[in-house]
Scaffold this motif. Sequence first.
Motif, PDB file in Angstrom:
ATOM      1  N   SER A  13       0.845  -1.191   0.000  1.00 46.62           N
ATOM      2  CA  SER A  13       0.000   0.000   0.000  1.00 46.62           C
ATOM      3  C   SER A  13       0.884   1.245   0.000  1.00 46.62           C
ATOM      4  O   SER A  13       1.812   1.356   0.802  1.00 46.62           O
ATOM      5  N   ILE A  14       0.581   2.166  -0.885  1.00 48.70           N
ATOM      6  CA  ILE A  14       1.387   3.373  -1.018  1.00 48.70           C
ATOM      7  C   ILE A  14       1.084   4.315   0.146  1.00 48.70           C
ATOM      8  O   ILE A  14      -0.076   4.592   0.452  1.00 48.70           O
ATOM      9  N   ALA A  15       2.131   4.799   0.796  1.00 45.48           N
ATOM     10  CA  ALA A  15       1.978   5.724   1.928  1.00 45.48           C
ATOM     11  C   ALA A  15       1.996   7.170   1.442  1.00 45.48           C
ATOM     12  O   ALA A  15       2.564   7.485   0.391  1.00 45.48           O
ATOM     13  N   ASP A  16       1.381   8.036   2.206  1.00 47.93           N
ATOM     14  CA  ASP A  16       1.311   9.465   1.893  1.00 47.93           C
ATOM     15  C   ASP A  16       2.117  10.219   2.937  1.00 47.93           C
ATOM     16  O   ASP A  16       1.862  10.097   4.141  1.00 47.93           O
ATOM     17  N   PHE A  17       3.107  10.991   2.504  1.00 47.91           N
ATOM     18  CA  PHE A  17       3.951  11.765   3.397  1.00 47.91           C
ATOM     19  C   PHE A  17       3.750  13.255   3.116  1.00 47.91           C
ATOM     20  O   PHE A  17       3.782  13.684   1.956  1.00 47.91           O
ATOM     21  N   ALA A  18       3.531  14.040   4.156  1.00 48.02           N
ATOM     22  CA  ALA A  18       3.279  15.464   3.966  1.00 48.02           C
ATOM     23  C   ALA A  18       3.717  16.263   5.182  1.00 48.02           C
ATOM     24  O   ALA A  18       3.762  15.743   6.306  1.00 48.02           O
ATOM     25  N   GLU A  19       4.065  17.513   4.969  1.00 45.37           N
ATOM     26  CA  GLU A  19       4.401  18.430   6.048  1.00 45.37           C
ATOM     27  C   GLU A  19       4.189  19.850   5.533  1.00 45.37           C
ATOM     28  O   GLU A  19       4.249  20.112   4.331  1.00 45.37           O
ATOM     29  N   GLY A  20       3.897  20.763   6.458  1.00 48.50           N
ATOM     30  CA  GLY A  20       3.694  22.153   6.072  1.00 48.50           C
ATOM     31  C   GLY A  20       4.410  23.097   7.018  1.00 48.50           C
ATOM     32  O   GLY A  20       4.789  22.715   8.129  1.00 48.50           O
ATOM     33  N   ILE A  21       4.595  24.313   6.568  1.00 44.83           N
ATOM     34  CA  ILE A  21       5.254  25.326   7.387  1.00 44.83           C
ATOM     35  C   ILE A  21       4.522  26.648   7.218  1.00 44.83           C
ATOM     36  O   ILE A  21       4.190  27.049   6.101  1.00 44.83           O
ATOM     37  N   GLU A  22       4.228  27.295   8.335  1.00 41.24           N
ATOM     38  CA  GLU A  22       3.581  28.607   8.291  1.00 41.24           C
ATOM     39  C   GLU A  22       4.631  29.707   8.297  1.00 41.24           C
ATOM     40  O   GLU A  22       5.561  29.681   9.102  1.00 41.24           O
ATOM     41  N   ILE A  23       4.473  30.646   7.395  1.00 37.73           N
ATOM     42  CA  ILE A  23       5.401  31.769   7.293  1.00 37.73           C
ATOM     43  C   ILE A  23       4.568  33.050   7.342  1.00 37.73           C
ATOM     44  O   ILE A  23       3.708  33.263   6.491  1.00 37.73           O
ATOM     45  N   SER A  24       4.813  33.867   8.334  1.00 40.70           N
ATOM     46  CA  SER A  24       4.005  35.090   8.463  1.00 40.70           C
ATOM     47  C   SER A  24       4.250  36.023   7.286  1.00 40.70           C
ATOM     48  O   SER A  24       5.339  36.037   6.691  1.00 40.70           O
ATOM     49  N   LYS A  25       3.241  36.800   6.955  1.00 39.89           N
ATOM     50  CA  LYS A  25       3.358  37.753   5.843  1.00 39.89           C
ATOM     51  C   LYS A  25       4.483  38.741   6.105  1.00 39.89           C
ATOM     52  O   LYS A  25       5.281  39.064   5.209  1.00 39.89           O
ATOM     53  N   ASN A  26       4.574  39.228   7.341  1.00 37.55           N
ATOM     54  CA  ASN A  26       5.617  40.201   7.648  1.00 37.55           C
ATOM     55  C   ASN A  26       7.007  39.587   7.522  1.00 37.55           C
ATOM     56  O   ASN A  26       7.935  40.212   7.008  1.00 37.55           O
TER      57      ASN A  26
ATOM     58  N   ASN B 263      -6.599  33.545   8.659  1.00 36.07           N
ATOM     59  CA  ASN B 263      -7.134  34.526   9.603  1.00 36.07           C
ATOM     60  C   ASN B 263      -6.039  35.127  10.477  1.00 36.07           C
ATOM     61  O   ASN B 263      -6.327  35.852  11.430  1.00 36.07           O
ATOM     62  N   ASN B 264      -4.788  34.809  10.175  1.00 42.93           N
ATOM     63  CA  ASN B 264      -3.686  35.375  10.962  1.00 42.93           C
ATOM     64  C   ASN B 264      -2.534  35.870  10.062  1.00 42.93           C
ATOM     65  O   ASN B 264      -1.392  35.947  10.486  1.00 42.93           O
ATOM     66  N   ARG B 265      -2.848  36.139   8.820  1.00 36.50           N
ATOM     67  CA  ARG B 265      -1.907  36.698   7.842  1.00 36.50           C
ATOM     68  C   ARG B 265      -0.623  35.863   7.727  1.00 36.50           C
ATOM     69  O   ARG B 265       0.480  36.354   7.866  1.00 36.50           O
ATOM     70  N   THR B 266      -0.823  34.573   7.454  1.00 34.41           N
ATOM     71  CA  THR B 266       0.331  33.687   7.251  1.00 34.41           C
ATOM     72  C   THR B 266       0.216  32.973   5.906  1.00 34.41           C
ATOM     73  O   THR B 266      -0.877  32.589   5.473  1.00 34.41           O
ATOM     74  N   TYR B 267       1.350  32.852   5.267  1.00 40.45           N
ATOM     75  CA  TYR B 267       1.453  31.936   4.141  1.00 40.45           C
ATOM     76  C   TYR B 267       1.541  30.516   4.709  1.00 40.45           C
ATOM     77  O   TYR B 267       2.092  30.301   5.792  1.00 40.45           O
ATOM     78  N   TYR B 268       1.012  29.551   3.978  1.00 41.28           N
ATOM     79  CA  TYR B 268       1.155  28.153   4.390  1.00 41.28           C
ATOM     80  C   TYR B 268       1.776  27.395   3.226  1.00 41.28           C
ATOM     81  O   TYR B 268       1.160  27.203   2.177  1.00 41.28           O
ATOM     82  N   TYR B 269       3.032  26.980   3.409  1.00 48.57           N
ATOM     83  CA  TYR B 269       3.778  26.284   2.361  1.00 48.57           C
ATOM     84  C   TYR B 269       3.845  24.811   2.733  1.00 48.57           C
ATOM     85  O   TYR B 269       4.249  24.466   3.846  1.00 48.57           O
ATOM     86  N   GLN B 270       3.438  23.938   1.823  1.00 47.39           N
ATOM     87  CA  GLN B 270       3.406  22.525   2.139  1.00 47.39           C
ATOM     88  C   GLN B 270       4.038  21.710   1.025  1.00 47.39           C
ATOM     89  O   GLN B 270       4.134  22.144  -0.129  1.00 47.39           O
ATOM     90  N   ALA B 271       4.496  20.517   1.385  1.00 48.86           N
ATOM     91  CA  ALA B 271       5.070  19.583   0.421  1.00 48.86           C
ATOM     92  C   ALA B 271       4.569  18.187   0.751  1.00 48.86           C
ATOM     93  O   ALA B 271       4.295  17.877   1.919  1.00 48.86           O
ATOM     94  N   ASN B 272       4.449  17.353  -0.267  1.00 49.34           N
ATOM     95  CA  ASN B 272       4.004  15.980  -0.041  1.00 49.34           C
ATOM     96  C   ASN B 272       4.531  15.072  -1.137  1.00 49.34           C
ATOM     97  O   ASN B 272       4.870  15.507  -2.237  1.00 49.34           O
ATOM     98  N   PHE B 273       4.638  13.804  -0.816  1.00 53.74           N
ATOM     99  CA  PHE B 273       4.980  12.781  -1.810  1.00 53.74           C
ATOM    100  C   PHE B 273       4.314  11.486  -1.392  1.00 53.74           C
ATOM    101  O   PHE B 273       3.944  11.287  -0.225  1.00 53.74           O
ATOM    102  N   ARG B 274       4.134  10.574  -2.346  1.00 54.59           N
ATOM    103  CA  ARG B 274       3.476   9.300  -2.090  1.00 54.59           C
ATOM    104  C   ARG B 274       4.348   8.167  -2.621  1.00 54.59           C
ATOM    105  O   ARG B 274       4.623   8.094  -3.822  1.00 54.59           O
TER     106      ARG B 274
END
Length: 319
Positions: free
Chosen positions: A84-97, A291-302
């Motif tokens: 079964s193929i697994a799903d791997f993902a993570e994200g990082i929040e970066i404030s606009k400022n 709602n808090n002025r952040t970019y959300y950058y994420q990456a994933n692979f399967r």
Amino acid sequence: MFTEAQALSLAQTELDEVFRQNYEASLPPSYATAMTGDVFKVTETTHAAYIGNIHKGPGLFSKIGEVQAVPSYSARPANKWTVSIADFAEGIEISKNLFDDDLHGEWAAQVADFAVMARRTQDFNAFRIFRGAFTTTITADGVSLVNAAHPLIGGGTTSNLVTAALVGAATSALTTSSFNIAMKLLAEMRSQSNVPLQCVGDTLLVPPALYMTARQIAGSALVPENGNNAINVFTVNYAVNVYQSVFLGTATPDGTGSDTAWFVLDSKRHAVRRFVRQGIQTALRDWSMSNNRTYYYQANFREEVFAPDYVGVVGATGL
């Protein structure tokens, strides 16, 4: 003046440039990763699960007369397996400022570390095959990848485990003698129809603690640490590539590695496979969608790794 869509695209392009530079950064050739072709054979898939089976295959050809009917064998698949193929993902929040001001290059540093962790995650997951080779990595025949008694479909068993008894020593630690036993086991390894396959070890895989020993065994002109000037046949008659991985040793995050275990592979014949459903992908959510002025950058692979068969792999616990 940039539109909102153009600004978001530009922001993702900047983040992706940093991500790719660090994700694709190469290691020295002696370091094995999930991308090392001698260790992991890649199979592309378009499904969430991959199903296969092991077949018995033919035995030795028969000697026949001039007009005698040609004998045949019946194809006999067995040992069905599914990965079964697994799903791997993570994200990082970066404030606009933080992104706009880029104070001290902080956002670039964060994304660089993020990219490195994506690669190390792939490596950590891939080498799980070898960390559990003597226990939890089960092949389609129902026993561990490295085992003294792999049951054959045609009857009988075959071994790919180097033991202290075989070496005639107190342990199966990596030495010239134990490496010779590993090469012998590869040569004598039997097919599912109980015929020796004459596999040739061309890949020696070790944790960092054994790298120097492995290089001496595979690369020295003379037998290492021996005072009789004997020729090292593994250098003269073979071309053995030595690889190391920190994800084999005791420094692994889950503590399942070993600083004494080692493996010899026939890179052309082994069945250790990496099933890739989707390569690395990234995405960026604009700060205006939060709602808090952040970019959300994420990456994933399967992807997932699996070894359906024992062929072409020999190992030792070193104990």
